[in-house]
Design an enzyme around this catalytic site. Structure first.
Site, PDB file in Angstrom:
ATOM      1  N   HIS A 178       0.808  -1.096  -0.039  1.00 35.71           N
ATOM      2  CA  HIS A 178      -0.031   0.245  -0.195  1.00 35.71           C
ATOM      3  C   HIS A 178       1.019   1.161  -0.058  1.00 35.71           C
ATOM      4  O   HIS A 178       1.764   1.483  -0.795  1.00 35.71           O
ATOM      5  CB  HIS A 178      -0.810  -0.136   1.191  1.00 35.71           C
ATOM      6  CG  HIS A 178      -2.140   0.729   1.200  1.00 35.71           C
ATOM      7  ND1 HIS A 178      -2.378   1.635   0.333  1.00 35.71           N
ATOM      8  CD2 HIS A 178      -3.069   1.023   2.240  1.00 35.71           C
ATOM      9  CE1 HIS A 178      -3.515   2.449   0.533  1.00 35.71           C
ATOM     10  NE2 HIS A 178      -3.854   2.014   1.921  1.00 35.71           N
ATOM     11  N   HIS A 197      -2.030  -2.169  -9.689  1.00 34.44           N
ATOM     12  CA  HIS A 197      -3.046  -1.798  -8.808  1.00 34.44           C
ATOM     13  C   HIS A 197      -4.418  -2.614  -9.014  1.00 34.44           C
ATOM     14  O   HIS A 197      -4.817  -3.477  -9.988  1.00 34.44           O
ATOM     15  CB  HIS A 197      -3.826  -0.276  -9.342  1.00 34.44           C
ATOM     16  CG  HIS A 197      -4.252   0.316  -8.374  1.00 34.44           C
ATOM     17  ND1 HIS A 197      -5.790   0.306  -7.971  1.00 34.44           N
ATOM     18  CD2 HIS A 197      -3.604   1.304  -7.531  1.00 34.44           C
ATOM     19  CE1 HIS A 197      -5.968   0.998  -7.040  1.00 34.44           C
ATOM     20  NE2 HIS A 197      -4.915   1.546  -6.716  1.00 34.44           N
ATOM     21  N   ASP A 224       2.272   5.602  -6.558  1.00 33.26           N
ATOM     22  CA  ASP A 224       3.553   5.788  -5.644  1.00 33.26           C
ATOM     23  C   ASP A 224       4.846   5.839  -6.500  1.00 33.26           C
ATOM     24  O   ASP A 224       5.914   6.030  -6.158  1.00 33.26           O
ATOM     25  CB  ASP A 224       3.601   4.453  -4.718  1.00 33.26           C
ATOM     26  CG  ASP A 224       2.538   4.435  -3.514  1.00 33.26           C
ATOM     27  OD1 ASP A 224       2.633   5.600  -2.974  1.00 33.26           O
ATOM     28  OD2 ASP A 224       1.830   3.328  -3.426  1.00 33.26           O
TER      29      ASP A 224
END
Ligand code: CMC
Length: 377
Positions: free
Chosen positions: A223, A262, A313
């Site tokens: 995450h 994802h 990210d």
């Protein structure tokens, strides 16, 4: 669980609640907060506006925005005993563990911490938005042997964080880049940390407990923890010429490439589109395009070999690096942006609560007689 029921491992595709905050179209690569496209918000809005939008459902008018800013400014300081706690932490304390502990401790000095009324929860929501930035900046100063910097009321949320972190007022362009990063990370539908927060709130536990659970969940590398891992990877690759070989080898060794893939997006994450541009622009401005070049090669290679796109990210890592931020602060920064989404989700959860308590299929031993200890082999 009944024998004929299906197991949804990782709860993929399971709808556990409604939400009026954030919509994702994973196939079209679309993300909206309250109906506004993330690209438009990143271009034209500010983090303060987005906080109001998430908490109230509409963009604020000038009076509302001024009131929100004043309330955030009034809540920026953190208690002295929390600063003492930060000073007592071992030097190598994990930055997310420090934030998790600090937020838990913030509850102890909030006289309304156990008041679950909507009015109290709205006040606590803004306190958390305001104070988490101060906690992260103070943690960084203290572990570097420096005194924490007091917040400045004349600075925006983004500019004030960078000011408290570095001890000097950031250039306007830097403050704006950081502001955009905060907007991009503010909410993201039923992600793992938001789910953890909602599960905690669904027991009618308090907002600080729910946010503490969310921080612990965001910490993991699958995450929010991925952004720090991305930068570690870029640093290990070091040179754009090494990137293709490095990725080929990593994939051949069945390694997960951090910052890719994802659960929801099956195409490019629209936040990555904005962050890719920020990473490139900052690199060009600073005459340091190495991280952008490595990132581009990594991106092309992972797409070609695995069909995976970068997520939020991936390019946030090189963006923060070029802002001079220490790598292990990237995930706490994610948290101090995502707090807006967590508290907005918590208000929704409390307003229409039902205990979240799924099932699991038992696969252990069948019923059997208890054997006294002196008769066991
Ligand atoms: N690198 C290599 N292979 C991958 C990756 C990756 N980053 N992501 C998924 N895969 C492969 C995975 O090995 C699996 O292959 P196979 O079916 O052959 O075993 C397949 O794709 C499906 O993966 P999964 O783990 O079942 O997919 P998921 O939906 O459960 O996981 C994910 C989503 C984000 C955890 C995963 O893509 C991942 O581990 N990515 C790297 C960590 C990361 O960047 N996390 C940040 C997520 S987005 C922002 C945030 O939440 O912070």
């Amino acid at each position: 669980m009944m024998a004929d029921q299906v197991i949804h491992k990782g709860l993929e595709g399971v709808v556990v609640s409604t939400n009026a905050l954030t919509y994702i179209d994973g196939h079209a690569g679309k993300l909206m907060y309250r109906g506004y496209l993330i690209g438009d918000l990143a271009e034209q809005s500010t983090y303060e506006e987005v906080v109001w939008l998430l908490l109230h459902g509409e963009l604020p008018n000038q009076r509302e925005l001024a009131a929100l800013k004043a309330e955030l400014v009034a809540n920026r300081t953190i208690p002295e005993h929390l600063l003492t706690l930060l000073k007592l932490l071992p030097a190598d304390t994990n930055a997310m563990a420090a934030l998790r502990t600090a937020v838990s401790m913030l509850a102890l000095s909030d006289l309304e911490s156990e008041d679950n009324s909507e009015a109290a929860n709205r006040r606590k929501a803004l306190r958390l938005v305001a104070k988490m930035a101060t906690v992260v900046a103070a943690f960084e100063r203290i572990r570097n042997g420096k005194e924490p910097v007091l917040p400045r009321p004349d600075l925006s949320h983004a500019a004030n964080f960078l000011y408290m972190l570095n001890g000097e007022v950031p250039k306007e362009t830097m403050a704006r880049v950081f502001d955009v990063c905060l907007i991009l990370h503010a909410d993201h539908e039923m992600n793992a940390s938001t789910f953890a927060a909602r599960v905690t709130a669904s027991t009618l536990s308090d907002i600080y407990s729910a946010v503490t659970a969310a921080i612990g969940t965001l910490k993991g590398p699958l995450h929010g923890g991925a952004n720090t891992k991305v930068m570690e990877m870029l640093l290990e690759i070091q040179d754009p010429d090494n990137a293709e070989h490095w990725i080929k080898e990593a994939l051949a060794n069945k390694q997960r490439i951090m910052g890719f893939g994802h659960r929801v997006y099956k195409t490019e994450d629209p936040r990555a589109t904005v962050l890719r541009r920020l990473s490139r622009e900052l690199g060009e401005k600073q005459d340091s395009t190495r991280w952008y070049k490595i990132s581009r090669t990594v991106e092309q290679e992972v797409l070609a070999q695995k069909g995976l796109y970068p997520n939020v990210d991936f390019y946030s890592a090189s963006t923060y690096y070029l802002m001079g931020i220490r790598t292990d602060l990237y995930t706490p920064i994610f948290a101090l942006a995502r707090i807006a989404g967590w508290v907005a989700n918590l208000l929704e959860q409390y307003a229409d609560n039902r205990l979240i308590r799924p099932d699991s299929e038992y696969i252990g031993p069948k019923e059997r007689p208890y054997v006294p200890v002196n008769q066991r082999n």
